[in-house]
Design an enzyme around this catalytic site. Structure first.
Site, PDB file in Angstrom:
ATOM      1  N   HIS A   1     -34.570  54.929  91.638  1.00  0.00           N
ATOM      2  CA  HIS A   1     -34.914  55.938  92.628  1.00  0.00           C
ATOM      3  C   HIS A   1     -34.294  57.245  92.270  1.00  0.00           C
ATOM      4  O   HIS A   1     -34.820  58.209  93.440  1.00  0.00           O
ATOM      5  CB  HIS A   1     -33.601  55.924  93.008  1.00  0.00           C
ATOM      6  N   ALA A   2     -34.012  57.886  91.612  1.00  0.00           N
ATOM      7  CA  ALA A   2     -33.820  59.393  90.753  1.00  0.00           C
ATOM      8  C   ALA A   2     -35.257  60.293  91.604  1.00  0.00           C
ATOM      9  O   ALA A   2     -36.318  59.465  90.977  1.00  0.00           O
ATOM     10  CB  ALA A   2     -33.249  59.929  89.582  1.00  0.00           C
TER      11      ALA A   2
END
Length: 277
Positions: A58-59
């Site tokens: 997700h980063a």
């Protein structure tokens, strides 16, 4: 008033990614492990590498997101691109692999496939089937939005059909697989209903292709099931057989009441009809 609200929201934008003591070392360890996994493939030292501590999909480039501080998957793929012209990224975490898809959304050298839950208020609320890349990357992303309760047979069938076709047409030189275990039945945040054998079957399919690949971890919020899943898949990737009955150890009590590698599947309703799939 609006200025104060704006500042407040900005400072607390990522409440799911708090700062804690040792955060730098934590990020360095799991990220460098994923880069090292790619490096070992580049040196032809092995056909498969594993980093269960990685898989933080997700980063984003400029911000952490969804418990993910640095996107080690993107860095792993960038390392692989130094040698391989085509990389296939496969994500079987229950959440959409938005950070990885975004990083390569304009590229035709990285093909992204994500099998995930997709509905309102389910993080990150992205991964629509219509989102398939832009520019040079048009049609180099596939999103497979699934509904609650999907079971083994349906999940593997759609996984096999899509991945096999992409491999046939895209012809990747290397594969990176994010094996998040929150897609397993009974996960505290997930809403799928697949067994650890189905999860492993997906990884076995990739292994049997004989294409150099990296296996990374990801989500998983029922600890004992995550441990069972990744232990089983490590044995699979290393061509070792495990006894279903767990050996006695100081963490033995955690795996009650069965003390076995498998775990029960819930009776939740599968909302994925044949027509929908």
């Amino acid at each position: 008033i609006f200025g104060e609200i704006e500042n407040f929201l900005f400072k607390n934008y990522n409440l799911d990614c708090p700062v804690f003591k040792g955060i730098l070392e934590y990020c360095q360890i799991y990220t460098s492990a994923s880069i090292s996994s790619a490096y070992d493939l580049l040196k032809n030292e092995t056909g498969c590498t594993i980093n269960w501590s990685g898989g933080y999909h997700h980063a984003k480039k400029k911000k952490p997101s969804g418990f993910c501080y640095i996107n080690d998957i993107v860095l792993c793929i960038l390392e692989l691109l130094k040698k391989f012209q085509k990389i296939l990224y496969i994500d079987i975490d229950v959440h959409h692999g938005d950070g990885v898809e975004e990083a390569f959304y304009l590229s035709k050298r990285v093909f992204c496939i994500s099998f995930h839950s997709f509905k309102k208020f389910f993080f990150p609320e992205t991964g629509n089937i219509l989102d398939n890349g832009l520019g040079l990357g048009k049609n180099y992303s596939i999103n497979v939005p699934l509904k609650d309760g999907i079971k083994d047979e349906s999940f593997y069938e759609i996984f096999y059909v899509i991945v096999a076709k992409v491999i046939e047409t895209f012809k990747p030189e290397s594969i990176v697989l994010q094996g998040g275990a929150d897609s397993l039945a009974g996960d505290k945040l997930g809403n799928f209903n697949i067994s650890y054998t189905c999860h492993a079957k997906c990884i076995r399919f990739i292994k049997d292709l004989g294409i150099p690949f990296v296996v990374l971890g990801g989500g998983g919020y029922k600890k004992k099931n995550v441990a069972k899943c990744w232990t089983n898949e490590t044995s699979l990737l290393c061509d070792k057989e495990l006894n279903v009955k767990l050996p006695y150890n100081k963490y033995y009590y955690i795996f009650s009441p069965t003390f076995k590698l498998d775990f029960p599947i819930s009776g939740m309703i599968d909302k994925n009809s044949k027509n929908y799939l």
